[in-house]
Design an enzyme around this catalytic site. Sequence first.
Site, PDB file in Angstrom:
ATOM      1  N   LYS A  16      11.194   2.019   5.962  1.00  0.00           N
ATOM      2  CA  LYS A  16      11.306   2.728   4.682  1.00  0.00           C
ATOM      3  C   LYS A  16      12.453   3.728   4.722  1.00  0.00           C
ATOM      4  O   LYS A  16      13.249   3.819   3.786  1.00  0.00           O
ATOM      5  CB  LYS A  16       9.976   3.409   4.345  1.00  0.00           C
TER       6      LYS A  16
ATOM      7  N   GLN B 161       2.342   8.010   5.586  1.00  0.00           N
ATOM      8  CA  GLN B 161       1.970   6.682   6.093  1.00  0.00           C
ATOM      9  C   GLN B 161       0.474   6.657   6.440  1.00  0.00           C
ATOM     10  O   GLN B 161      -0.009   7.527   7.168  1.00  0.00           O
ATOM     11  CB  GLN B 161       2.825   6.334   7.323  1.00  0.00           C
TER      12      GLN B 161
ATOM     13  N   ASP C  71       4.087   6.497  -3.739  1.00  0.00           N
ATOM     14  CA  ASP C  71       3.167   5.403  -3.422  1.00  0.00           C
ATOM     15  C   ASP C  71       2.228   5.120  -4.594  1.00  0.00           C
ATOM     16  O   ASP C  71       1.540   4.100  -4.602  1.00  0.00           O
ATOM     17  CB  ASP C  71       2.321   5.769  -2.191  1.00  0.00           C
TER      18      ASP C  71
END
Length: 300
Positions: A55, A99, A122
């Site tokens: 990412k 994460q 997200d």
Amino acid sequence: MSEARLIDGRAFASALRMRVGKGVGDLVASKGVKPGLATVLVGGDPASEVYVRSKGKAAAELGMASFDHRLPDETTEAELLQLIAGLNADADVHGILVQLPLPGHIQTQKVLRAIDPDKDVDGFHPINVGRLGMIAAGAPLDFPVACTPLGCSMLLTDVLGSLSGMNAVVVGRSTLVGRPVAQLLLRADCTVTIAHSRTRDLPSVCRTADILAVAIGRPEFVRGDWIKPGAAVIDVGINRIPAAAGKTRLVGDVVFEEARQVAGHLTPVPGGVGPMTVACLMYNTLQQARREAGLPFAEI
Ligand code: NDP
């Protein structure tokens, strides 16, 4: 009947990244704003390290700033919340990605709720889940939407054009995938059925689908004769199964070779939905930077 047209998620994701990269360049040139993505990893889980690295690398490749925060396993919840508060307040950070999974001593929901909803690239914050739940048909997605579902919806619109009036069946009702996929299809004027592990006669329900999206995490579960001829099939599943010579291979939730004989369009695994997730994360980060810079919403 001819074989299904494969939906090339790699090619679409690569084109989306190019558009995002151009958008980044335009934003820097016009407003002097460089989109920034902060990634937060707690602990040393090897798979999570790989995801976070990819990412950060994707962000840097597109000309974004990437802020990499690695914290030890023993980090307390309070320390993590303090870091997030700092990132929320940092004008150079437009997207914050924590994460998952987090170590057991940290409450995941508490952490996700601490992220500024506008920086929640997200799309997991309850505010963004609620925004998606309340969206009117066809209204702009001018807030962060969960990346994998957003990718599924982009692929479908790309291959089918208007989805209006189509029967869509989403198999799986998770907050991360199934439900947001269903909300996006509803927004696109589909008639949506959400199926799950308690659904009666799942094969018959699937056979009603013009669009069949499957996100259950069961390797090769959906059979070819569950699919309406010509349907568009989106296989979100990523399952690693044993293969010959002690190796493993990735398969989806759908029996690919069977589906290929019946469906009109089909995402392969790997190479279908998977590559869209990181591309959509970059898309969400650019969109937030554009909002911060006062630009009106535009699809990219
Ligand atoms: P979850 O385990 O959170 O949810 C699975 C869902 O599938 C549940 O709603 C469950 O029903 C339903 N389900 C399970 N078994 C059956 C069954 N036999 N019949 C019908 N429904 C069933 O999984 P996720 O949604 O997080 O992920 C689903 C899949 O997508 C996984 O393979 C995952 O790896 C993949 N994935 C891929 C991503 C990507 O491409 N980048 C990103 C995220 C996920 P119930 O609610 O009744 O238990």
